[in-house]
Motif scaffolding. Structure first.
Motif, PDB file in Angstrom:
ATOM      1  N   ALA A  77       3.239  55.934   2.295  1.00 22.18           N
ATOM      2  CA  ALA A  77       4.545  56.854   2.544  1.00 22.18           C
ATOM      3  C   ALA A  77       5.543  54.899   1.658  1.00 22.18           C
ATOM      4  O   ALA A  77       5.714  54.992   1.144  1.00 22.18           O
ATOM      5  N   ALA A  78       5.322  54.357   2.460  1.00 18.40           N
ATOM      6  CA  ALA A  78       5.548  53.001   2.109  1.00 18.40           C
ATOM      7  C   ALA A  78       5.458  52.446   0.535  1.00 18.40           C
ATOM      8  O   ALA A  78       6.112  52.508  -0.236  1.00 18.40           O
ATOM      9  N   GLU A  79       3.590  53.149  -0.210  1.00 11.11           N
ATOM     10  CA  GLU A  79       3.611  52.661  -1.547  1.00 11.11           C
ATOM     11  C   GLU A  79       4.338  53.113  -2.042  1.00 11.11           C
ATOM     12  O   GLU A  79       4.664  53.228  -3.351  1.00 11.11           O
ATOM     13  N   ALA A  80       4.826  54.833  -2.196  1.00  9.59           N
ATOM     14  CA  ALA A  80       5.019  55.354  -2.451  1.00  9.59           C
ATOM     15  C   ALA A  80       7.138  55.160  -3.182  1.00  9.59           C
ATOM     16  O   ALA A  80       7.199  55.371  -3.684  1.00  9.59           O
ATOM     17  N   LEU A  81       7.526  54.774  -2.043  1.00 13.86           N
ATOM     18  CA  LEU A  81       9.063  54.618  -1.674  1.00 13.86           C
ATOM     19  C   LEU A  81       9.306  53.473  -3.139  1.00 13.86           C
ATOM     20  O   LEU A  81       9.815  53.664  -3.490  1.00 13.86           O
ATOM     21  N   ARG A  82       8.177  52.195  -2.068  1.00 18.69           N
ATOM     22  CA  ARG A  82       7.934  51.043  -3.323  1.00 18.69           C
ATOM     23  C   ARG A  82       7.304  51.158  -4.243  1.00 18.69           C
ATOM     24  O   ARG A  82       9.200  51.002  -4.923  1.00 18.69           O
ATOM     25  N   ALA A  83       7.265  52.188  -4.559  1.00 18.88           N
ATOM     26  CA  ALA A  83       7.031  52.634  -6.549  1.00 18.88           C
ATOM     27  C   ALA A  83       8.342  53.067  -7.310  1.00 18.88           C
ATOM     28  O   ALA A  83       8.595  52.829  -8.360  1.00 18.88           O
ATOM     29  N   HIS A  84       8.751  53.839  -6.603  1.00 19.28           N
ATOM     30  CA  HIS A  84      10.650  55.179  -6.471  1.00 19.28           C
ATOM     31  C   HIS A  84      10.930  53.787  -6.565  1.00 19.28           C
ATOM     32  O   HIS A  84      11.748  54.033  -7.753  1.00 19.28           O
ATOM     33  N   MET A  85      11.092  53.090  -5.629  1.00 18.64           N
ATOM     34  CA  MET A  85      12.322  52.206  -5.975  1.00 18.64           C
ATOM     35  C   MET A  85      12.479  50.809  -7.315  1.00 18.64           C
ATOM     36  O   MET A  85      12.954  51.068  -7.865  1.00 18.64           O
ATOM     37  N   ALA A 136      23.901  59.021  -0.171  1.00 17.15           N
ATOM     38  CA  ALA A 136      23.612  59.311   1.304  1.00 17.15           C
ATOM     39  C   ALA A 136      22.898  61.118   1.585  1.00 17.15           C
ATOM     40  O   ALA A 136      21.839  60.585   2.314  1.00 17.15           O
ATOM     41  N   GLN A 137      22.793  61.411   0.247  1.00 16.74           N
ATOM     42  CA  GLN A 137      21.943  63.016   0.276  1.00 16.74           C
ATOM     43  C   GLN A 137      20.571  62.489  -0.062  1.00 16.74           C
ATOM     44  O   GLN A 137      19.365  62.668   0.704  1.00 16.74           O
ATOM     45  N   SER A 138      20.339  60.887  -0.953  1.00 17.75           N
ATOM     46  CA  SER A 138      18.639  61.121  -1.477  1.00 17.75           C
ATOM     47  C   SER A 138      18.104  59.835  -0.051  1.00 17.75           C
ATOM     48  O   SER A 138      17.210  60.677   0.297  1.00 17.75           O
ATOM     49  N   PHE A 139      19.301  58.939   0.288  1.00 18.38           N
ATOM     50  CA  PHE A 139      18.093  59.162   2.025  1.00 18.38           C
ATOM     51  C   PHE A 139      17.909  59.738   3.423  1.00 18.38           C
ATOM     52  O   PHE A 139      16.699  59.845   3.934  1.00 18.38           O
ATOM     53  N   LEU A 140      19.419  60.705   3.010  1.00 18.72           N
ATOM     54  CA  LEU A 140      18.606  61.993   3.676  1.00 18.72           C
ATOM     55  C   LEU A 140      17.166  62.760   3.513  1.00 18.72           C
ATOM     56  O   LEU A 140      16.720  63.545   4.748  1.00 18.72           O
ATOM     57  N   ALA A 141      17.249  62.640   2.354  1.00 14.54           N
ATOM     58  CA  ALA A 141      16.490  63.359   2.096  1.00 14.54           C
ATOM     59  C   ALA A 141      15.198  62.702   1.747  1.00 14.54           C
ATOM     60  O   ALA A 141      13.481  63.227   2.683  1.00 14.54           O
ATOM     61  N   LEU A 142      14.649  61.566   1.975  1.00 17.19           N
ATOM     62  CA  LEU A 142      13.761  60.563   1.990  1.00 17.19           C
ATOM     63  C   LEU A 142      13.216  60.499   3.308  1.00 17.19           C
ATOM     64  O   LEU A 142      12.233  60.612   4.151  1.00 17.19           O
ATOM     65  N   ARG A 143      14.302  60.396   4.704  1.00 11.80           N
ATOM     66  CA  ARG A 143      14.683  60.667   5.636  1.00 11.80           C
ATOM     67  C   ARG A 143      13.332  61.804   6.197  1.00 11.80           C
ATOM     68  O   ARG A 143      12.922  60.930   7.286  1.00 11.80           O
ATOM     69  N   ASP A 144      13.975  62.916   5.754  1.00 14.30           N
ATOM     70  CA  ASP A 144      13.539  64.069   6.259  1.00 14.30           C
ATOM     71  C   ASP A 144      11.969  63.675   6.103  1.00 14.30           C
ATOM     72  O   ASP A 144      11.413  64.263   6.586  1.00 14.30           O
ATOM     73  N   GLY A 145      11.711  63.306   4.640  1.00 16.52           N
ATOM     74  CA  GLY A 145      10.375  63.751   4.253  1.00 16.52           C
ATOM     75  C   GLY A 145       9.447  62.810   5.112  1.00 16.52           C
ATOM     76  O   GLY A 145       8.006  63.329   5.306  1.00 16.52           O
ATOM     77  N   VAL A 146       9.778  61.890   5.045  1.00 19.42           N
ATOM     78  CA  VAL A 146       9.425  60.948   6.539  1.00 19.42           C
ATOM     79  C   VAL A 146       9.086  61.431   7.733  1.00 19.42           C
ATOM     80  O   VAL A 146       8.139  61.031   7.903  1.00 19.42           O
ATOM     81  N   VAL A 147      10.026  61.784   8.787  1.00 22.15           N
ATOM     82  CA  VAL A 147      10.026  62.595   9.014  1.00 22.15           C
ATOM     83  C   VAL A 147       9.090  63.880   9.351  1.00 22.15           C
ATOM     84  O   VAL A 147       8.046  63.620  10.635  1.00 22.15           O
ATOM     85  N   GLU A 148       8.120  64.107   8.267  1.00 23.98           N
ATOM     86  CA  GLU A 148       8.026  65.348   8.562  1.00 23.98           C
ATOM     87  C   GLU A 148       6.568  64.592   8.318  1.00 23.98           C
ATOM     88  O   GLU A 148       4.706  64.940   9.544  1.00 23.98           O
TER      89      GLU A 148
END
Length: 208
Positions: A77-85, A136-148
């Motif tokens: 997940a960290a690698e996917a998020l790093r590439a996104h950012m 804020a919406q983007s952060f919540l969407a990412l948080r929910d993806g990590v929660v899963e």
């Protein structure tokens, strides 16, 4: 197809990219672009919306196997998020540098032409209320993806998956900032996740 082909060109050339370059990259005629987009600015705005949007990275998070150990899941997940950012920063930075994104174009942060930036449609009309807080919406969407990804180990965590995911994203986003000269190198994904899951104190009788 047009936006996917345009993104790497926008990252390289910023607003100086031409629609003929985009058409060649997409393997289509230049006139085809203008059947879908009013002008080049609208193509560039669509590229910003794609770069800052979370759909792509959320799809990547959803492909991570829940059968893997939690630390492996979070590393992926960290690698996917790093590439996104990094993609977001490259595209938006190139357009800022070349003058496409500038204050006064109509939306918050100088963005124009995509719903995520100012809450209006292609007809240019603002919505009745204030635009939603897209960040804020983007952060919540990412948080929910990590929660899963954390959910299968809920019982093993001292905190809720939601709190663990929030801490994970906070550590990760801090890591992505460019360190000041002479500062310590940022944590690697493995180090970040080790601190998150196991803390920074050594266990008695261990060198880890």
């Amino acid at each position: 197809m047009v936006v996917a082909a345009a993104l790497p060109l926008v990252a390289e050339y910023g607003a100086a990219v031409t629609t003929s370059q985009i058409a060649r990259a997409a393997g289509i005629g230049e006139a085809t672009i203008f059947r879908a987009f009013k002008d080049k600015d609208e193509v560039l705005d669509a590229c910003v919306a794609e770069a800052v949007g979370t759909d792509h990275v959320l799809r990547e998070l959803a492909t991570i196997s829940l059968d893997e150990p939690l630390d492996v899941r979070l590393t992926e997940a960290a690698e996917a998020l790093r590439a996104h950012m990094e993609r977001m920063g490259t595209v938006v930075g190139a357009l800022h540098a070349s003058g496409h994104l500038r204050p006064g174009r109509g939306g918050p942060d100088g963005r124009e032409g995509h719903d995520g930036g100012r809450g209006e449609g292609r007809d240019g009309q603002h919505g009745a209320g204030p635009p939603p807080d897209a960040r804020a919406q983007s952060f919540l969407a990412l948080r929910d993806g990590v929660v899963e990804l954390i959910e299968p180990d809920r019982d093993a965590c001292r905190l809720s998956p939601e709190k663990v995911a929030t801490a994970f994203l906070g550590l990760l986003f801090t890591r992505l900032h460019t360190p000041a000269p002479g500062a310590e190198a940022p944590l690697s994904p493995e180090e970040l996740i080790a601190v998150l899951l196991h803390g920074s104190l050594k266990h008695p009788g261990s060198d880890r």
